[in-house]
Design a protein around this motif. Sequence first.
Motif, PDB file in Angstrom:
ATOM      1  N   LYS A 243       0.846  -1.278   0.063  1.00 44.18           N
ATOM      2  CA  LYS A 243       0.114  -0.060   0.006  1.00 44.18           C
ATOM      3  C   LYS A 243       0.751   1.274   0.079  1.00 44.18           C
TER       4      LYS A 243
ATOM      5  N   ASN B  67      -1.319  -3.498  -4.453  1.00 44.53           N
ATOM      6  CA  ASN B  67      -1.941  -2.679  -3.377  1.00 44.53           C
ATOM      7  C   ASN B  67      -1.766  -1.247  -3.300  1.00 44.53           C
TER       8      ASN B  67
ATOM      9  N   GLY C 111      -5.536  -1.395  -5.789  1.00 45.47           N
ATOM     10  CA  GLY C 111      -5.072  -0.106  -5.547  1.00 45.47           C
ATOM     11  C   GLY C 111      -5.379   0.581  -6.705  1.00 45.47           C
TER      12      GLY C 111
END
Length: 325
Positions: free
Chosen positions: A108, A134, A161
């Motif tokens: 992330k 992500n 994402g």
Amino acid sequence: TTVENNLTRDNYSFTIKNSGTYIVKVTDSAGKAYEQNLKLEFNNYIVDNEKHFKTLPEALSYAETNSTIKVIRDVEENTVFNINKSVIIDTNGKNIKFNSGDVSTIEKNISVSIVGSGKISCSEPIAVALIINNGILKIEDTKVESNDTEGYINATIINKGTITCDNSTITAISNEGNAVINSGKYQWLSCGVSGGKYIINDGTIKSIGLEKGGTVEINGGTITNRIVLADDSGDISLTIGDNGKALSTNTPRVKEVYFRADLAGINCTVNFYNGVVQYPDSTSDNIVYGKGFYTACRSGYQVKDVVNSITGAKEMILELIQWLN
């Protein structure tokens, strides 16, 4: 492997392209022969044009934020690894080949750009995906392919994402986040188990699956096979054409919309703002074709059936409604 070469003062070099153990034989001017084993291990990546590494995880470990990792030869990766820093991967016209089950995961808030006219591939049908994103992923001028040419078994890329694709060739994307397709070639685009959104501005796409909830906006490009609509687990929305641009009957072009009978109409929104949709003049128990499922059209227009003079297929375009005073 034996490398033989006649060495002189002016000619004393040869090229070895692959790692391995070599037997190097040399004869001097007096005719005396010398023999030596030579073991060579080649590096496959260079970081910021400074330091070489054999594997991508090694190169990633050394790289700093926003470093460029360049692939310098075709390579096979045999590991699972995470990308936890923002980098540029320049495929440099080379091929990174994964084995089945090996996967790279972008964490992330990490930005990764994959560029360079090369290829990321898998020698066998993939068990999970080649890339799980992500973070923020941009793919430009690169092929990401598995040998599952239809892309229906597993996605080549799972996006959770944001992903943007430009002038790339990708077998299949399963999207649970936000995906922008600006150009390129794609076999299969689908929404994942928690939905997702596609914005398609251009490109050639074989099929789109809008089956698990999600949104697809097609502003341009060509869908050469079909768009599948099915309400398995969530609301879905399909928009063909850009309501904010001038009317065009040429793009986007969709060959067919496959409308499953189990689709709950109250959970499905289909907007048709411009473009061309082909469809066969037929129905069956599981398939409903035609213009009846369109829930909204461009203001002041209505769907009109025409027959393509070249293919003979029926098409739907938008016709200006002549309002009566």
